[in-house]
Structures are given as structure tokens and as C-alpha cells.
Write an enzyme that holds these catalytic residues in place. Sequence first.
Site, PDB file in Angstrom:
ATOM      1  N   ASN A   1      -9.148  -0.018  -8.121  1.00 18.11           N
ATOM      2  CA  ASN A   1     -10.403   0.021  -7.557  1.00 18.11           C
ATOM      3  C   ASN A   1     -10.822   1.524  -7.136  1.00 18.11           C
ATOM      4  OD1 ASN A   1      -8.092  -0.104  -5.283  1.00 18.11           O
ATOM      5  ND2 ASN A   1      -9.658   0.730  -4.097  1.00 18.11           N
TER       6      ASN A   1
ATOM      7  N   PRO B   1      -0.522   3.325  -5.043  1.00 20.12           N
ATOM      8  CA  PRO B   1      -0.416   4.757  -4.336  1.00 20.12           C
ATOM      9  C   PRO B   1      -1.797   5.375  -4.361  1.00 20.12           C
ATOM     10  CG  PRO B   1       1.139   4.351  -6.472  1.00 20.12           C
ATOM     11  CD  PRO B   1       0.084   3.374  -6.301  1.00 20.12           C
TER      12      PRO B   1
ATOM     13  N   LYS C   1       0.989  -1.104  -0.062  1.00 19.86           N
ATOM     14  CA  LYS C   1       0.037   0.145  -0.037  1.00 19.86           C
ATOM     15  C   LYS C   1       0.739   1.168  -0.034  1.00 19.86           C
ATOM     16  CE  LYS C   1      -3.647   0.693   0.049  1.00 19.86           C
ATOM     17  NZ  LYS C   1      -4.453   0.997  -0.947  1.00 19.86           N
TER      18      LYS C   1
ATOM     19  N   HIS D   1     -10.458  -6.269  -4.554  1.00 16.47           N
ATOM     20  CA  HIS D   1     -10.013  -5.332  -3.515  1.00 16.47           C
ATOM     21  C   HIS D   1     -10.418  -5.644  -2.076  1.00 16.47           C
ATOM     22  CE1 HIS D   1     -11.584  -1.596  -1.337  1.00 16.47           C
ATOM     23  NE2 HIS D   1     -10.351  -1.452  -1.576  1.00 16.47           N
TER      24      HIS D   1
HETATM   25  O1  GKR Z   1      -7.213   0.123   4.347  1.00 18.05           O
HETATM   26  O2  GKR Z   1      -6.044   1.943   4.070  1.00 18.05           O
HETATM   27  C1  GKR Z   1      -6.604   0.590   3.537  1.00 18.05           C
HETATM   28  C2  GKR Z   1      -6.480   0.927   2.070  1.00 18.05           C
HETATM   29  O3  GKR Z   1      -6.010   2.073   1.635  1.00 18.05           O
HETATM   30  C3  GKR Z   1      -8.139   0.718   1.825  1.00 18.05           C
HETATM   31  O4  GKR Z   1      -9.009   1.441   2.491  1.00 18.05           O
HETATM   32  C4  GKR Z   1      -8.025   0.709   0.096  1.00 18.05           C
HETATM   33  O5  GKR Z   1      -9.623   0.884  -0.208  1.00 18.05           O
HETATM   34  O6  GKR Z   1      -7.210  -1.352   0.148  1.00 18.05           O
HETATM   35  C5  GKR Z   1      -7.675  -0.453  -0.637  1.00 18.05           C
HETATM   36  C6  GKR Z   1      -7.268  -0.346  -1.960  1.00 18.05           C
HETATM   37  O7  GKR Z   1      -6.725  -1.153  -2.561  1.00 18.05           O
HETATM   38  O8  GKR Z   1      -7.375   0.761  -2.435  1.00 18.05           O
HETATM   39 MG    MG Z   2      -6.366   0.027  -4.323  1.00 22.54          MG
END
Ligand code: GKR
Ligand code: MG
Length: 434
Positions: A281, A234, A204, A332
Site C-alpha cells: 500500500n 514493516p 504491523k 488496506h
Molecule cells: O495505523 O499505524 C497504522 C498503520 O501503520 C497505517 O497507518 C498504515 O497505513 O495500515 C497501514 C499499512 O498497512 O501500511
Molecule cells: Mg501496509
Amino acid sequence: MTYTTGPRIKEMYITPIAIVDPPLLNAAGLHAPYALRTVVELVTEDGISGISEIPGNKDIDIALEASRALLIGKDVFQLNQIRHVLEGHFGTETAAQRGEAPWDQRKLVHIFSAVEVACMDIIGKITERPVVDLLGGKMRDHVPFSAYLFYKFEGAGGELGFNVDPNATGWAAARQASALNPAEIVAQAKAMCKEFGFQSIKLKGGAFEPRQEVDAIIALREAFGPDVPLRLDPNALWTVETAIKYGKEMEPILEYLEDPVRGQANMALVRKALKTPLATNMCTTSFDDIPNSIAVGSEDIILSDHHFWGGLRSSMTLAGICETFGRGLSMHSNSHLGISLAAMVHLGAALPSMKYVLDTHYPWQSDEIIVGGRLKFEEGSVAVPQGSGLGVELDREALAKLHQNYLACGLTKRDDEIEMQKVVPGWKFQSVRW
Ligand code: GKR
Ligand code: MG
């Protein structure tokens, strides 16, 4: 099983819960010590119960409450009618209502998902079939997932907050360790892969400036070698120029680059410039987005999510669209427990192909609300739960405890910016940062 009064919905229980979540960093800020989920239980006139889990948010819970009167008396098999009635009541939502955060903020898709999954759990119990069979049947017995790494502050979340448990060992110790540079990210990856057997890795991003995140990807490649696919996400914080510059540098080592930039038009520009596939996503997140996705060519892979695409059957429809238009499909996730994981596994098992293994936040969670405790990963995969319906049952004691957490923690929606401001005063979310 035979039923005497019809498989009609008699009761609907909506229970918000708060689950321990470590201080994970992302483009929107910082995870709170608790992540919110809502558990929905539908019970038929015959006393058959079906369950589902969706991201927690007070406004969505209120909308769910408002849907109760529309659902009582409905036949759980009549999912098309149920959807029609809910759409008629709530009106349609546009893709724009998704919001700018990494996660989807629309209400209706969450409600469809909650209701449909619980109904399918009941249908499975009545027909004595697992949910995967209701989706057309199993293409695989085990559903593979990717490790999901996060930059994070030291801390375990929950009551411990930023403190750490000095007695923790193994993954529990790594889960609470800080990960703020490439070396710590590699250490996190090693601990997570050792514990769960993952064979692909996602990082992430969007937490630090691109150079540092690209260096972490390079460090992961050095540590794991060319056979472990790597992904970086990102969350749309990069400019087109940044994405092309660093995308080219990572071309030899990335399986895919996820949402480097914001919006379909920008994604299409980056996609034309890079050989690495792009996944999303964030820019193609609803059926309304598909025509333009195809017209401009915004991504190669759509990361489906049954909570955001309106349920499991909609996700199968999306799989068909992806097949038709040559898009890959993966999944996702957000912080979640075992009811969501079970639904993801049934869906994952039914998908026609599985070129890209699925995302899950599950290793970051320690709580559980299903009987028998946390679902097991073997070699990075989860076996399709045995039994009818979802194959998991609600642990009512755990549900009550996690509902108490919800009442005590005072959170009513996810707001990573506010959490980040508690650590870095004045910190502001920016939709494009670097
Ligand atoms: O859990 O902080 C998180 C992620 O950033 C999540 O909220 C995202 O929706 O996992 C996600 C993504 O792939 O963008
Ligand atoms: Mg994502």
C-alpha cells in the site's frame, strides 16, 4: 422513491471527529490518544442524506469546504461530471504527493472518496439498492477480514491515555495491554482472534529491529499452526539486503510480505529474490504508478483503499487492472469507524475474487457514529449491511460527542513522530531504518 426537484445536492456538512485510539507503534512513530476522522454528509433537495467517512486532516477539511460551492446543485448520479469539476478546480495530484508515511497524504483522492461514497449512499436510497449493487452486485454475503496486530505500549488511548482500566476484561483488557515482544504479540493475537473470529493474521512491523519482528512471526506460527495465514508489514523500513535475508527465513511461513522496502525498484529486487508474494500500500498507490509497477514487477498484491484510490468505483477499476495484469487485490486500512467499514464491506462484497482477506483497524476502536452501535464480526467476517445505500445511518448524538472530542483534543492532523517524541525524546522518523 420518486423525487420532485431532482436528486441535487442542497447541503454539505463536514464534521471532523476524534476517536479513541490506543498507543499503537509503527514505522512512523506512535498513534496519538485520538485518531482523527472526517464525516461528510450530503443532503439532496428532497432531504435524502448520504454519508461518508475519511481520515481526518485539517488541510483536507479545508479543501472539502472549498469543494462545497462546486457541489451544491449537482445531480448525485452525475459522478463523472462531479469528479471532472473537482479535478478542474483542484488540479491533478502526483503520486509523489502521497508522502513517505505509511498512510496517503493526498487531498484530491480523499475528497473524491468522501463525495462519491456519500453520493452512492444517496443513489442507493433513491433506487432502493445497496451500494454493492451499484458496484455490479454481490459476489459474497460476508466479507472476511484479517486480525491486525500492533506492537503497542500499555494503554487504552483517549482520556485514559497510557493508563489502564483495571476492570476491563476480554478483548477490552487485551486491547489496553502492552505488546512489546513476541509473547505479548501472541497473547494479543489470541485475544483478538477469540473475540472477532479472525482466521488470518497481520502484524504491523517497522516498530522494532527486524530480528524481533521475525521472531514474533515465528511465535505466531508456533501458536496458530500452518492453517492460519500470516503477514508482516514493516512499512518500507528495511533495506533490500535485510528484506531478502529475513524474507528467505520467513518464506515457509508467510502468506505475503507487505512493503518490506521503499519504492517500486527496490520492491522488484526483493520480489525477484523471494518466493513469498509481496503486497503493497506504499509503492503502487495510484493509477499513475501502475505502468511502472507492471514494467518492473514491484509487487504481487495491491492493497486497495477506497479512501486513497478516489472512491469505490475507482477501486473496482483497480480490481479490473489487477485481474488483467495478474496482480492480487486486497484492502488496506487505517483507524476507522463504521461508515468506512460499511463502505469497505460493500466494496469487498463486489470484488470479483477474494484470495486475500482484508485489513481493518476496527477492533482497535471503541467509539461508533452509526445508529445501533458497532458492526459485528462473525468468524472474522462482516455481513453486507441490509438496506438501501450503505445500510448504516448517522448517530447524530455520537457525532456531536466525537466532534467535541475533536475540539477538545487539539489535534489537527496525524503526526506519529511528535507522539513518539513525547515518550522517547528526540525520536526521528527514518524512511529506511534497518
Ligand atoms: O495505523 O499505524 C497504522 C498503520 O501503520 C497505517 O497507518 C498504515 O497505513 O495500515 C497501514 C499499512 O498497512 O501500511
Ligand atoms: Mg501496509
